[in-house]
Every structure is written in structure tokens, then in C-alpha cells.
Write an enzyme that holds these catalytic residues in place. Structure first.
Site, PDB file in Angstrom:
ATOM      1  N   GLU A  99     -11.618   1.768  36.396  1.00 35.51           N
ATOM      2  CA  GLU A  99     -11.864   2.357  35.082  1.00 35.51           C
ATOM      3  C   GLU A  99     -12.393   1.319  34.101  1.00 35.51           C
ATOM      4  O   GLU A  99     -12.036   0.144  34.170  1.00 35.51           O
ATOM      5  CB  GLU A  99     -10.559   2.925  34.505  1.00 35.51           C
ATOM      6  N   CYS A 112     -13.030  -2.350  27.320  1.00 35.08           N
ATOM      7  CA  CYS A 112     -11.876  -2.737  28.130  1.00 35.08           C
ATOM      8  C   CYS A 112     -12.287  -2.678  29.593  1.00 35.08           C
ATOM      9  O   CYS A 112     -12.707  -1.621  30.086  1.00 35.08           O
ATOM     10  CB  CYS A 112     -10.702  -1.802  27.868  1.00 35.08           C
ATOM     11  N   CYS A 119      -3.002  -2.237  41.018  1.00 37.31           N
ATOM     12  CA  CYS A 119      -2.182  -3.334  40.511  1.00 37.31           C
ATOM     13  C   CYS A 119      -0.858  -3.317  41.256  1.00 37.31           C
ATOM     14  O   CYS A 119      -0.352  -2.252  41.618  1.00 37.31           O
ATOM     15  CB  CYS A 119      -1.945  -3.163  39.010  1.00 37.31           C
ATOM     16  N   CYS A 123       4.841  -2.208  36.659  1.00 35.25           N
ATOM     17  CA  CYS A 123       5.380  -1.863  35.337  1.00 35.25           C
ATOM     18  C   CYS A 123       5.611  -0.355  35.254  1.00 35.25           C
ATOM     19  O   CYS A 123       4.738   0.441  35.617  1.00 35.25           O
ATOM     20  CB  CYS A 123       4.419  -2.322  34.242  1.00 35.25           C
ATOM     21  N   CYS A 126       3.059   2.170  33.332  1.00 35.43           N
ATOM     22  CA  CYS A 126       1.623   2.045  33.577  1.00 35.43           C
ATOM     23  C   CYS A 126       1.192   2.853  34.793  1.00 35.43           C
ATOM     24  O   CYS A 126       1.836   2.801  35.849  1.00 35.43           O
ATOM     25  CB  CYS A 126       1.270   0.571  33.772  1.00 35.43           C
ATOM     26  N   CYS A 343      -3.920   3.595  30.931  1.00 34.51           N
ATOM     27  CA  CYS A 343      -4.591   2.733  31.896  1.00 34.51           C
ATOM     28  C   CYS A 343      -4.284   3.196  33.320  1.00 34.51           C
ATOM     29  O   CYS A 343      -3.126   3.338  33.707  1.00 34.51           O
ATOM     30  CB  CYS A 343      -4.122   1.294  31.697  1.00 34.51           C
TER      31      CYS A 343
END
Length: 360
Positions: A99, A112, A119, A123, A126, A343
Site C-alpha cells: 500500500e 506514506c 510485517c 502490534c 495494526c 495501515c
């Protein structure tokens, strides 16, 4: 680079101007041709080597034989009707998706970019981490996100003013590519974005923060803090079990001493998790000894996480408490609330849709 046994040509966006110059010399061409190539890529933003019309035809053909100029394919885009925020889902050469977001502010346009496919940081608030880490992005794949956005902005007479590495992935885990990206987009013959207009966000990879500090760059470091006590932060961010708040703050102090750059602390406000006035007081105590700014972020809703956003009245109270304790803080302006703003959310939605299509 290989995919399914097929050798793929390298992406020229991975190369610095100096590396292009070396290649040009090896081709028996004068060094200034490298600057011409760089101008075509970064200033004129062409999509084919054949468009580089002031280069000899033979050199254009050799470039096309040796490299690819583009690797992204737009899968979809969403545009906010509220504020014009534009979110892209791009497919890479290997079929992975990432993205990229264009955001319009009073002070200019920011982009961004993502630094990894997925990832692994885990977290809890997220969406990027839902499928884990697939792979690191190459520097050129990060660069191309920015060039793609600038091409679109060219049509509107606008220019990217600032860049944030806050998309999918942990930039400091992909350290070499992230810093190569900075070198490429700040080159005086290229996009000419100043280092002070580039922000790298990290969950708190302490060794990498020390390494970055020792490079004495002018970029802004944004640290995802999100809690001011180890128990709460560890429950939200697994990285805290390896590098607790005390170790993280030691690294932040070192970064400031070495660079003179004020640090930005990101703090996602989550209802009944980290948003009480006592949490604000703990946060003030942790950051008060360091020149910094606290960026309060009302958490975006992610269906898989089911975390609730702090109410506006409590956000105001939290902010006032920080200000009472002499901590500079602002609430991040909500952008793209009518699209997949969180995100990794657009990528996750696309993956779910594809999975549904192939399910028996």
C-alpha cells in the site's frame, strides 16, 4: 532476481546515480549520460527507456536490455470524498501487494510508503501484521511508490513535499534498503526532497536506532510508543519484550544527542487500554526529559482487531493533561476515514476477497 525459475532483469531504481554512472562508463559512454538517465527517471518520470530521447538509440536499447524501469502495477485505488486522501494497492513483480498513500495537508502533500510486504512485529492495533512478513522491499520498489504518486500529482500541478515511511513494514528492519531509498530521493539531480522532510517510523528496534544515530542524518525519527508502562506496551507491541521502554528511551536520548533532531512519539489512543489520565501522566513522565513531540492518533478500526477508538471528550482530556505537564502534543487529523485508512487494511481486504473467490 528470479521468479518461478525465470530470470528477471534488475530494477534500475535500485541504483544510485553513481552506480548508473559506473554502468554507463562500462558501456563506453561518457559519465554525464548517467545524470541524463537520472533526470529522465526522477525529474521527467518517464515509464520507458525509449522515451529518453536525448540519449543515443544504442544506449536506450542497452538500458532496455539490461534493466526494467517500472515494477509496480496498480491493483486498485481508493479516494476519500472527505479530504482527497488517495490509497493505492500495488502489485509487485512477484505478485505481492503493498500500500501507498497520498495525503493532502495545509502545509503540502505527503506520501506514506511501505518498506516491507507485510510485517512481523505483531502490534495488536495494526492490520499490516495480520499475514506476517512476506519479504523486504528493495530500495527501488520503495522509490517507485513515490515516483508513481508524483506522476499522478504532476497531472494536478502538485508536488510531494514530505515522505513518511509509515506504511506496511518496519523500515529499520529493512535498514539498508530504507537508507538507500533516502539517498535516492534526496539526490540533488533527482526528486530533491530534503532529508528534513523525510520521517522514518520504528516500533523501537533499539540497535537500529543507535546505528541510525551514528549516521548523523537530518531525517526525523518517529517512535511508535503507544504506552508508557512495560506491561501495557508489551501487551500491544511484542517488540517491548526485547527492548523495553527504558532501553528504548536510552536509544532515543542517544539519537537526539548525536543528531540534534527532535523525536516524534506516536501514541495510538485505544479505549480502555491506554487512554486514561493516569496513562497521560505516565507518558509525560517517560518523555519529559527529551525534546520531543507526541502525536496522538485515534486508532483506526480494524475488523480483525476489534479495538475501540477513544471518545472525543477523552481525547481532549488526555491532550489537556499532557499540555498541563508541559508536553507538546497534537491529535493527528483524521484522514481517509471513509476508505480503508488503517495501515495494511486495503491489502488485507484484497487478500480476503481473493481467498473468497478461490474457496470451494
Amino acid at each position: 532476481m528470479e521468479r518461478e525459475g525465470i530470470c528477471m532483469k534488475p530494477l534500475i531504481l535500485d541504483l544510485t546515480r553513481q552506480q548508473i554512472e559506473q554502468w554507463v562508463r562500462e558501456e563506453g559512454q561518457p559519465a554525464y549520460r548517467a545524470t541524463q538517465v537520472f533526470h529522465w527517471i526522477y525529474q521527467r518520470r518517464v515509464t520507458a527507456f525509449a522515451e529518453m530521447t536525448d540519449l543515443p538509440k544504442a544506449l536506450r536499447e542497452r538500458l532496455a536490455e539490461s534493466f526494467v524501469l517500472t515494477s509496480l502495477r496498480e491493483v486498485t485505488r481508493q479516494i476519500s470524498k472527505k479530504d482527497g486522501t488517495t490509497k493505492f494497492l500495488f502489485a509487485l513483480a512477484d505478485g505481492s501487494t503493498i500500500e501507498t498513500v497520498i495525503m493532502r495537508h495545509d502545509y503540502g502533500v505527503s506520501v506514506c510508503v511501505s518498506s516491507q510486504v507485510g510485517c512481523k512485529m505483531g502490534c495488536t492495533f495494526c492490520a499490516s501484521t495480520l499475514g506476517g512478513l512476506i519479504r523486504h522491499l528493495r530500495a527501488g520498489e520503495i522509490v517507485e511508490q513515490l515516483i508513481w504518486c508524483q506522476r499522478m500529482l504532476d497531472l494536478e500541478g502538485e508536488r510531494v513535499k514530505s515522505v513518511v515511511m509509515m506504511g506496511s513494514g518496519e523500515p529499520l528492519e529493512n535498514y539498508d534498503a530504507a537508507l538507500r531509498f533516502v539517498d535516492l530521493v534526496t539526490d540533488a539531480e533527482g526528486l530533491m526532497i530534503g532529508q528534513r522532510h523525510i520521517t522514518i517510523s520504528t516500533v523501537g528496534l533499539v540497535p537500529a536506532i543507535y546505528r541510525l544515530a551514528d549516521e548523523h542524518r537530518g531525517i526525523t525519527l518517529a517512535v511508535s510508543l503507544h504506552a508508557a508502562d512495560d506491561a501495557t506496551r508489551s501487551s500491544m507491541m511484542p517488540i517491548n519484550r526485547a527492548y523495553n521502554i527504558a532501553k528504548l528511551m536510552e536509544a532515543c536520548h542517544y539519537y537526539y544527542r548525536e543528531t540534534g533532531r527532535r523525536i516524534s512519539f506516536e501514541y495510538a489512543l485505544i479505549a480502555n487500554v491506554n487512554d486514561s489520565l493516569e496513562h497521560a501522566r505516565r507518558l509525560a513522565e517517560v518523555v519529559s526529559t527529551l525534546p520531543c513531540h507526541v502525536n496522538l492518533i485515534p486508532v483506526n478500526y480494524v475488523p480483525e482487531r476489534d479495538l475501540k477508538r477513544t471518545e472525543q471528550a477523552q481525547i481532549r482530556a488526555f491532550t489537556r493533561e499532557l499540555e498541563r505537564l508541559s508536553i507538546k502534543a497534537t491529535v493527528r487529523r483524521e484522514m481517509g476515514s471513509d476508505i480503508a485508512a488503517a495501515c495494511g487494511q486495503l491489502r488485507a481486504e484484497h487478500a480476503s476477497e481473493n481467498a473468497a473467490l478461490v474457496s470451494p
